[in-house]
Structure formats: structure tokens, C-alpha cells
Design a protein around this motif. Structure first.
Motif, PDB file in Angstrom:
ATOM      1  N   ILE A 273      -6.634  -4.141  -1.451  1.00  0.00           N
ATOM      2  CA  ILE A 273      -6.894  -2.823  -2.049  1.00  0.00           C
ATOM      3  C   ILE A 273      -5.794  -1.889  -1.571  1.00  0.00           C
ATOM      4  O   ILE A 273      -5.492  -1.834  -0.376  1.00  0.00           O
ATOM      5  CB  ILE A 273      -8.252  -2.273  -1.611  1.00  0.00           C
ATOM      6  CG1 ILE A 273      -9.355  -3.257  -1.977  1.00  0.00           C
ATOM      7  CG2 ILE A 273      -8.524  -0.946  -2.280  1.00  0.00           C
ATOM      8  CD1 ILE A 273     -10.718  -2.784  -1.548  1.00  0.00           C
ATOM      9  N   ALA A 274      -5.211  -1.161  -2.497  1.00  0.00           N
ATOM     10  CA  ALA A 274      -4.064  -0.335  -2.121  1.00  0.00           C
ATOM     11  C   ALA A 274      -4.388   1.154  -2.161  1.00  0.00           C
ATOM     12  O   ALA A 274      -5.109   1.636  -3.030  1.00  0.00           O
ATOM     13  CB  ALA A 274      -2.904  -0.630  -3.057  1.00  0.00           C
TER      14      ALA A 274
ATOM     15  N   PRO B 141      -8.434   5.716  -5.032  1.00  0.00           N
ATOM     16  CA  PRO B 141      -9.464   4.948  -4.335  1.00  0.00           C
ATOM     17  C   PRO B 141     -10.900   5.377  -4.643  1.00  0.00           C
ATOM     18  O   PRO B 141     -11.808   4.545  -4.664  1.00  0.00           O
ATOM     19  CB  PRO B 141      -9.137   5.184  -2.853  1.00  0.00           C
ATOM     20  CG  PRO B 141      -7.686   5.476  -2.836  1.00  0.00           C
ATOM     21  CD  PRO B 141      -7.408   6.219  -4.101  1.00  0.00           C
ATOM     22  N   GLU B 142     -11.114   6.663  -4.879  1.00  0.00           N
ATOM     23  CA  GLU B 142     -12.485   7.118  -5.140  1.00  0.00           C
ATOM     24  C   GLU B 142     -13.001   6.546  -6.468  1.00  0.00           C
ATOM     25  O   GLU B 142     -14.161   6.158  -6.583  1.00  0.00           O
ATOM     26  CB  GLU B 142     -12.525   8.650  -5.176  1.00  0.00           C
ATOM     27  CG  GLU B 142     -13.947   9.188  -5.152  1.00  0.00           C
ATOM     28  CD  GLU B 142     -14.007  10.699  -5.059  1.00  0.00           C
ATOM     29  OE1 GLU B 142     -13.119  11.358  -5.619  1.00  0.00           O
ATOM     30  OE2 GLU B 142     -14.945  11.212  -4.431  1.00  0.00           O
TER      31      GLU B 142
ATOM     32  N   VAL C 293     -14.004   5.808   1.908  1.00  0.00           N
ATOM     33  CA  VAL C 293     -14.251   5.236   0.577  1.00  0.00           C
ATOM     34  C   VAL C 293     -13.584   3.864   0.470  1.00  0.00           C
ATOM     35  O   VAL C 293     -14.171   2.903  -0.034  1.00  0.00           O
ATOM     36  CB  VAL C 293     -13.726   6.202  -0.513  1.00  0.00           C
ATOM     37  CG1 VAL C 293     -13.483   5.476  -1.808  1.00  0.00           C
ATOM     38  CG2 VAL C 293     -14.711   7.327  -0.733  1.00  0.00           C
ATOM     39  N   LEU C 294     -12.353   3.773   0.978  1.00  0.00           N
ATOM     40  CA  LEU C 294     -11.639   2.485   0.953  1.00  0.00           C
ATOM     41  C   LEU C 294     -12.389   1.445   1.773  1.00  0.00           C
ATOM     42  O   LEU C 294     -12.508   0.284   1.376  1.00  0.00           O
ATOM     43  CB  LEU C 294     -10.229   2.659   1.516  1.00  0.00           C
ATOM     44  CG  LEU C 294      -9.171   3.152   0.528  1.00  0.00           C
ATOM     45  CD1 LEU C 294      -7.915   3.574   1.263  1.00  0.00           C
ATOM     46  CD2 LEU C 294      -8.829   2.052  -0.479  1.00  0.00           C
TER      47      LEU C 294
ATOM     48  N   PHE D 157      -6.726 -11.147  -5.718  1.00  0.00           N
ATOM     49  CA  PHE D 157      -7.131  -9.978  -6.498  1.00  0.00           C
ATOM     50  C   PHE D 157      -6.540  -8.741  -5.846  1.00  0.00           C
ATOM     51  O   PHE D 157      -6.701  -8.521  -4.642  1.00  0.00           O
ATOM     52  CB  PHE D 157      -8.660  -9.898  -6.514  1.00  0.00           C
ATOM     53  CG  PHE D 157      -9.191  -8.601  -7.047  1.00  0.00           C
ATOM     54  CD1 PHE D 157      -9.110  -8.301  -8.400  1.00  0.00           C
ATOM     55  CD2 PHE D 157      -9.784  -7.675  -6.197  1.00  0.00           C
ATOM     56  CE1 PHE D 157      -9.601  -7.102  -8.892  1.00  0.00           C
ATOM     57  CE2 PHE D 157     -10.282  -6.476  -6.684  1.00  0.00           C
ATOM     58  CZ  PHE D 157     -10.188  -6.194  -8.033  1.00  0.00           C
ATOM     59  N   VAL D 158      -5.822  -7.969  -6.636  1.00  0.00           N
ATOM     60  CA  VAL D 158      -5.199  -6.747  -6.119  1.00  0.00           C
ATOM     61  C   VAL D 158      -5.723  -5.563  -6.916  1.00  0.00           C
ATOM     62  O   VAL D 158      -5.780  -5.617  -8.146  1.00  0.00           O
ATOM     63  CB  VAL D 158      -3.659  -6.828  -6.223  1.00  0.00           C
ATOM     64  CG1 VAL D 158      -3.024  -5.538  -5.743  1.00  0.00           C
ATOM     65  CG2 VAL D 158      -3.130  -8.011  -5.411  1.00  0.00           C
ATOM     66  N   ALA D 159      -6.111  -4.509  -6.196  1.00  0.00           N
ATOM     67  CA  ALA D 159      -6.642  -3.320  -6.879  1.00  0.00           C
ATOM     68  C   ALA D 159      -5.902  -2.082  -6.402  1.00  0.00           C
ATOM     69  O   ALA D 159      -5.647  -1.919  -5.209  1.00  0.00           O
ATOM     70  CB  ALA D 159      -8.132  -3.186  -6.592  1.00  0.00           C
ATOM     71  N   GLY D 160      -5.568  -1.232  -7.341  1.00  0.00           N
ATOM     72  CA  GLY D 160      -4.868   0.002  -6.981  1.00  0.00           C
ATOM     73  C   GLY D 160      -4.375   0.714  -8.218  1.00  0.00           C
ATOM     74  O   GLY D 160      -4.917   0.546  -9.306  1.00  0.00           O
ATOM     75  N   ASP D 161      -3.319   1.504  -8.056  1.00  0.00           N
ATOM     76  CA  ASP D 161      -2.791   2.247  -9.208  1.00  0.00           C
ATOM     77  C   ASP D 161      -1.501   1.592  -9.701  1.00  0.00           C
ATOM     78  O   ASP D 161      -1.296   0.386  -9.523  1.00  0.00           O
ATOM     79  CB  ASP D 161      -2.606   3.728  -8.845  1.00  0.00           C
ATOM     80  CG  ASP D 161      -1.525   3.951  -7.797  1.00  0.00           C
ATOM     81  OD1 ASP D 161      -0.963   2.951  -7.281  1.00  0.00           O
ATOM     82  OD2 ASP D 161      -1.227   5.116  -7.503  1.00  0.00           O
ATOM     83  N   SER D 162      -0.631   2.373 -10.301  1.00  0.00           N
ATOM     84  CA  SER D 162       0.577   1.811 -10.901  1.00  0.00           C
ATOM     85  C   SER D 162       1.489   1.134  -9.882  1.00  0.00           C
ATOM     86  O   SER D 162       2.303   0.291 -10.244  1.00  0.00           O
ATOM     87  CB  SER D 162       1.341   2.916 -11.631  1.00  0.00           C
ATOM     88  OG  SER D 162       1.548   4.015 -10.767  1.00  0.00           O
ATOM     89  N   GLN D 163       1.357   1.490  -8.597  1.00  0.00           N
ATOM     90  CA  GLN D 163       2.202   0.861  -7.571  1.00  0.00           C
ATOM     91  C   GLN D 163       1.932  -0.640  -7.463  1.00  0.00           C
ATOM     92  O   GLN D 163       2.854  -1.427  -7.249  1.00  0.00           O
ATOM     93  CB  GLN D 163       1.946   1.500  -6.194  1.00  0.00           C
ATOM     94  CG  GLN D 163       2.462   2.917  -6.040  1.00  0.00           C
ATOM     95  CD  GLN D 163       3.980   2.983  -5.857  1.00  0.00           C
ATOM     96  OE1 GLN D 163       4.726   2.172  -6.395  1.00  0.00           O
ATOM     97  NE2 GLN D 163       4.442   3.967  -5.117  1.00  0.00           N
TER      98      GLN D 163
END
Lengths: 356, 352
Positions: A156-157, A133-134, A235-236, A90-96
Motif C-alpha cells: 500500500i503506497a 489513503p483515506e 488509516v493506512l 497486489f499494489v494499491a495507491g495513486d498514479s505513482q
């Protein structure tokens, strides 16, 4: 009289429908049938991809890319594999992390899942443009009970390219507020509306952003940046600790000019004025070192708390060709950079029982 | 269809368009006259602003404006030096007390004699000259700019506004802009309207009705927005470092207090804000909120301390705030104290 009014109203409605359809058809033709943007909406304060959809996006003049999502709006493999298997990576983050402009199979999530669990279908990416991240902690909290119950490896990125900037400037007006339903429907279904959003967003960015320069370096003081970095790290940390995976890793993605200061030259075309570009170019070495300091601070804060941190800046060869690792039009990572990240993640997982 | 029939048809359409247009003009004109008559000639919107050369705005010096605000006529008088008048302020006094802030200090929706500075003047009497430096739309960095231009030995009271001063501390330039004597959002619908429409009573009434019946959600104050915890803390630190840091270096006494968010006093108002909150619990607090909040809450059952459907203080609320400040400030009139008094510590998070 009544019939006349009804007839007129019907004709007016028909006219509006015909004009709207023509605009939509024209927008679809101009975009060659592809979407011009990733159509995310804000739901419960979180940028979210539409659930259970398959769509093709074409960024600038690149090749079109297919995005497929599951019932949670996570990006998943576009390959049909027969029996549905639960995601282990499972990977979480933004467009990267989402894979900006390339196939799911080229993302580090897919590569790691394929190597560890025998298929890219064992990976899922909770990622969207506009995520930071927030906000991400709310998305993780919403999914951890069900969607992430079977996760073995969670990544988590933090995207130093714009996460700190978005966390800070996001507070200046609306944050955590859902889009009106009509707007949400239009962004998911109308290419004309997407094109309008893309254009107005680009126009707004033109007015407020210096291309290629991280906004925190001109809207915050050094002390504010440190506070921003510290709070973001915390937060991360709490988001990472909330996931009950066998292994949780935090990935820090650098900004392009942080690793390759010379790569700032690719943003020259976005500056109308040569002197303005030269002025900012002279500041890039300082900005680059400022980002390195922030990255080291965030990483050490999380490592001190017992988290496993991967710093992508350390994986990229300092004398390498930036074009291999970063997009030519933005700070986004290329498939080559994703391969490097996957290699590092796999080496960190080496010898560990992946579990089923 | 013959040529004659076609001609007749076009004539009919032309006549219909003409009558439609004429009826529209007559109806609009009549409604404008009617709304003007109902308003008794008093302006529908507060148009007492003047543009500065740098694109910002100020109060239009030497003007007196009467306008309708939430169902009552409000009088706003601006002195020749561009400050809102403080009734009863002497021409000269041993002490000049400067009160700085945004629309809360200015007294948005209040008459000249109802504002916080006017009430402080009334409580202090003629030994002190109170100056109202309040200007709607300003933020903490702009307050700092004002304080920096004042004589360093003069006492100042800076009122922060919990509702919007976090957001307004992002920039020294106000988030609003000047248009036709009014202040409007730079990219809002008002900016694009011609001046005669902005001054129209009919348009003013339509805007009033729209906001009454289709209210837009207001963004939560940053200190309460769970999605903006980090930026609130950074901004809070910015205010402490800049505004309060500067005040600490002044010779004259400086007091900082914060007008609390209306929903803390009247939880029913929470419904007007987004994202929605189950509990009104701040995660980041500006300095000097707690004491004032206690005072406002203590009278909230008997008096309406905020304007109806508005985050601005009512006349009663302004009176409570003024009384609280004077009660806490009166002992230090000798100007012997070189310090910033916030009455209580802030909840900004410090850099470790």
C-alpha cells in the motif's frame, strides 16, 4: 404542421450529432488517436479505472503508454500469457504506483511479480489518479474478499507528493460523491470531453496550486500537518491490517523536492513571475525538511504498530541526478525509481517462501 | 429551383424566424408580468448585499428588503451600521451582547423579529442590547475576525453551524461572492447572469421550480462524511485552536454553541444529501452541539424546527435555540467569568 415540426426536430438533432461528431473527430486527431488523460471515474466514492479495457494515453509529448485493466479496474500486464493466472502481488495507491507514463512491465509491481512468481501477469495494481489513503481503504474493503483473496504480497503506497494535500483539501467540498452517469460515460468514451476535463482541471490547478510546492505547507499550520499525518498513518495501518496477505508492506513515496530540493527548478516554467518563483524557491529547504519530519513520523508510527515500511526517500541517492528518478514535468516517479523500489522489496522478501 | 422560388423560400424562412422571435418575446414578457403580479411586486430573491472593496460582501446598510422565501414574504432590515436589525434592542444598555455566526444567526428565510438574536433580545429584555453580526456565507475564521474587532470586555455568543462550518473553516474569505446585490457561487451560473435576469421574477420562478423538481444533492456535513474523517478532524482542531483559542483570551464571557445538522432532528432530510448514509452518526463534532440538539429534538414532533427543504432554522427553531441559550447564560450576566463556555466538550481529536 406536425410533419413540419418533426422534420425540423430531426434536422436539429442531426445537426447537433454532426457537430458533436466533428468535435470528437477533431479532438481525436489533435491527440493523435491517444487519450490525453487516464479516464477514471468516481464510483461509490472511489476513483476507479474502467474495467476490462485497453487504452493508450499520451501525457504531454511523451511516448504513448498502453493501460490494460481487469474486471476490477486494476491495471494488469498488457502481455497475453495464455492461461489466466491469479495475481499474487497486489499494489494499491495513486498514479505513482500505477506507472504514470510508462509500461506495466516497468512498474515495481510487475518487476517484483516477475522475479517472485515468474511473470508480470501475477501483479495487479489498484491505482488511479485522485486516489488517497483515506479513499483507498474503501477500495480495498470492496475488493479484499474476492479479488485479493489469493494475494501473497500486498503493498500500500502513501504518496507524500499530494496524498496529504488531497485528503485535506478534498473535504472542502464534494468527497465520496459519484459522478453523474452521463459524465462518467463521457469521460470513458469521448476524447473531446477528456480534453475539456484536462484543460479545465489544469486551469483550476493554476488558480489554486503553487507548482511544485505541496499545498499542505500553505494551507495548514504545523500542528494541523502533524494531525493530518497521524490520522493518515492510522488509516493506512487499518487498511494494511485488513488485507489477509502473507506479507503487507507500506511504501512511502517522497515528494521530488523532499529528496532533491534543487529539482524545484523544473517548475520554473509554470511560474509567470520570476520573483514569485524565487520566493517559493527560498522556502523549499524548509518545506523539504518539513516533509522529511512528516515522513519519519508516519513511518515510525506504522513501524511501532508492527508494519513493514519502505521509505523510498532512503533508496534514492542524495547526490543522484533527480532527472533519473522523477519526471521532468511533475513529481511522478520514473521507471528507474520503480526499479529501485522493486529491488528493495525483493531484498525484503529474500528468503521468504513466496507460496503459490 | 428557380430564382423566384429560392427568393420565396428565404422570405418564408425570414418570416418564420421573425414570428418565432416575436412570439418568444411576447410570451417571456407576459410570463414576467404574470409572475410579477402573482408576487405582488415583492422581490423573488434576497438582494440585500453590497460589495466590499476586497471582493467580499456585507449587508447593504440602511436597507429594508421584502422578498419571497419558500412561499412567504420575508422582511430583512439592515441598520445603518450594516447589521441585521434586532427589534426591541435598546439604543444603549449596560451590556452589549454580540451574536456572531453565518446565515443561521443572520436568520436566513426569517423575518426580522424571528431571528435567533431577536428572540434572545426578547427573552433578555431591555437591560441588554443584542447585536446581530450574522452574515450568510461566513465561517469560523471570519467569526474570529469579527470577534477580534469587538470590545474585549463585551460578552459574545458564537454560533457554529454543523452543516457547513467545517467546510467554511478552510478559508477566512467566504465561499460565496457578491453579484448585483445577491450572493452567488463564484463559479456558479448566477455569477454569469446579467443583473436584470437575476432580478427577473420569471427567472426566479424557474430557479425555484428547478430546485423543487430537480433537486441537487447537497454534500454531507464534513463531520458526518465517512470519506472525509481526517479533514474533519483537522478542521475541527483548527476551529478549536483559532476561534476558541482566541475566545479563551478575551475578558468578556464568550459562549460557543453549534446549531446541529437538520438531519439529526429530521432524518427524512438525509435523502437530500450525498454520499448517502445508512445511519446519521457523526465521527467529528463541533463544540456545543449536544445540548442544542436535545432541545431541538424535544420539540421536533410538535414544531418544525428547520425550514422546509432547507438546513436553516425555522422561526420555531430559532425560538428554541434562543431559549436554550438564555436559560444557560442568564446566570452569568455580571461578566465576572473569564472563560469560554461550550456547555460540553468537543469531539475533535487532539494531537498526541
Amino acid at each position: 404542421m406536425g410533419r413540419y415540426v418533426l422534420r425540423t426536430a430531426f434536422r436539429c438533432t442531426l445537426l447537433v450529432v454532426i457537430i458533436a461528431s466533428m468535435v470528437e473527430i477533431a479532438a481525436r486527431m489533435v491527440n493523435s488517436g491517444y487519450l490525453p488523460i487516464i479516464p477514471y471515474t468516481i464510483e461509490r466514492g472511489v476513483p476507479t479505472l474502467p474495467a476490462n479495457v485497453s487504452f493508450e494515453v499520451q501525457f504531454d509529448d511523451d511516448n504513448p503508454v498502453r493501460y490494460v485493466t481487469d474486471g476490477n479496474g486494476f491495471r494488469i500486464s498488457e502481455q497475453e500469457t495464455g492461461a489466466k493466472r491469479s495475481p499474487k502481488v497486489f499494489v494499491a495507491g495513486d498514479s505513482q504506483v500505477l506507472g504514470y507514463g510508462f509500461a506495466f512491465s516497468a512498474t515495481f509491481a510487475a518487476i517484483v511479480a516477475d522475479a517472485m512468481y515468474g511473470g508480470a501477469d501475477r501483479a495487479a495494481i489498484l491505482g488511479s489518479p485522485g486516489m488517497d489513503p483515506e479513499i483507498l481503504q474503501y477500495a480495498i474493503a470492496a475488493h479484499k474478499q474476492v479479488a485479493l483473496a489469493d494475494t501473497r504480497l500486498a503493498i500500500i503506497a502513501l504518496n507524500l507528493g499530494n496524498d496529504l494535500d488531497e485528503i485535506f483539501t478534498g473535504g472542502s467540498w464534494y468527497r465520496g460523491i459519484d459522478q453523474p452517469q452521463v459524465q462518467g460515460w463521457l469521460i470513458r468514451n469521448s476524447v473531446a470531453y477528456m480534453t475539456y476535463v484536462q484543460r479545465s482541471y489544469a486551469k483550476a490547478l493554476d488558480r489554486t496550486l503553487v507548482p511544485g510546492v505541496n499545498r499542505i505547507f500553505y494551507v495548514t499550520s504545523p500542528e494541523e500537518r502533524v494531525l493530518l499525518a497521524r490520522e493518515t498513518a492510522d488509516v493506512l495501518l487499518s487498511a494494511a491490517k485488513s488485507i489477509a496477505a502473507q506479507r503487507v508492506i507500506v511504501l512511502i513515496v517522497p515528494q521530488d523536492v523532499q529528496v532533491f530540493p534543487g529539482d524545484f527548478g523544473k517548475y520554473r516554467k509554470y511560474f509567470a513571475n520570476a520573483d514569485e518563483f524565487a520566493g517559493w524557491e527560498a522556502r523549499i529547504p524548509d518545506i523539504s525538511s518539513g516533509l522529511r519530519v512528516l515522513e519519519a513520523y508516519i513511518a515510525s508510527r506504522m513501524e511501532d504498530a508492527g508494519l513493514n515500511v519502505v521509505r523510498v526517500s532512503r533508496l534514492l541517492p542524495a547526490n543522484g541526478n533527480p532527472a533519473v528518478y522523477f519526471s521532468r514535468t511533475s513529481h511522478h516517479l520514473t521507471p528507474a525509481a520503480h526499479r529501485l523500489i522493486a529491488k528493495e522489496l525483493l531484498s525484503r522478501m529474500h528468503g521468504e517462501d513466496p507460496g503459490e | 429551383m428557380s430564382q423566384t422560388q429560392k427568393k420565396k423560400r428565404w422570405l418564408r424562412i425570414g418570416r418564420a424566424v421573425f414570428w418565432l422571435f416575436t412570439t418568444f418575446v411576447v410570451v417571456v414578457f407576459s410570463l414576467e408580468l404574470l409572475t410579477r403580479a402573482i408576487a405582488r411586486g415583492v422581490d423573488p430573491l434576497p438582494g440585500y448585499f453590497a460589495p466590499n472593496s476586497d471582493g467580499t460582501y456585507q449587508l447593504a446598510a440602511g436597507t429594508k428588503t421584502r422578498y419571497w422565501h419558500s412561499g412567504r414574504i420575508v422582511t430583512v432590515t439592515v441598520t445603518d451600521d450594516g447589521h441585521r436589525i434586532v427589534p426591541g434592542a435598546p439604543e444603549a444598555a449596560a451590556i452589549t451582547l454580540h451574536i456572531i455566526g453565518d446565515s443561521q444567526v443572520f436568520g436566513w428565510g426569517l423575518n426580522d423579529e424571528e431571528t435567533v438574536p431577536a428572540r434572545i433580545q426578547a427573552f433578555l429584555g431591555s437591560n441588554v442590547r443584542v447585536v446581530n453580526h450574522g452574515l450568510p456565507g461566513l465561517g469560523p475564521l471570519a467569526y474570529l475576525k469579527i470577534v477580534a474587532q469587538l470590545p474585549s470586555e463585551d460578552p459574545v455568543i458564537v454560533f457554529l453551524t454543523e452543516m457547513n462550518d467545517f467546510q467554511d473553516a478552510y478559508d477566512v474569505i467566504p465561499s460565496l461572492t457578491h453579484h448585483c446585490g445577491f450572493i452567488v457561487l463564484p463559479e456558479g451560473p448566477g455569477k454569469g447572469l446579467p443583473c436584470f435576469l437575476l432580478r427577473s421574477h420569471l427567472v426566479g420562478s424557474v430557479m425555484d421550480l428547478r430546485s423543487r423538481f430537480i433537486p441537487e444533492k447537497i454534500p454531507l456535513p464534513l463531520g458526518f462524511n465517512p470519506y472525509a474523517r481526517i479533514s474533519a478532524r483537522v478542521i475541527c482542531r483548527r476551529i478549536e485552536n483559532n476561534l476558541i483559542g482566541y475566545l479563551n483570551r478575551r475578558i468578556g464571557e464568550s459562549v460557543v454553541s453549534t446549531i446541529p445538522w437538520e438531519a439529526l432532528v429530521d432524518p427524512d432530510r438525509l435523502a437530500a444529501y450525498a454520499p448517502s448514509l445508512a445511519v446519521v452518526e457523526p465521527h467529528t463534532r463541533l463544540p456545543g452541539t449536544v445540548g442544542l440538539l436535545k432541545q431541538l429534538k424535544s420539540v421536533a414532533t410538535k414544531k418544525r424546527t428547520f425550514l422546509r427543504n432547507d438546513h436553516h432554522l425555522s422561526a420555531e427553531g430559532a425560538d428554541v435555540v434562543a431559549r436554550y441559550i438564555v436559560d444557560n447564560w442568564r446566570g452569568d450576566l455580571e461578566l465576572s467569568q473569564i472563560k469560554v463556555r461550550t456547555y460540553e466538550a468537543s469531539n475533535c481529536v487532539g494531537v498526541q
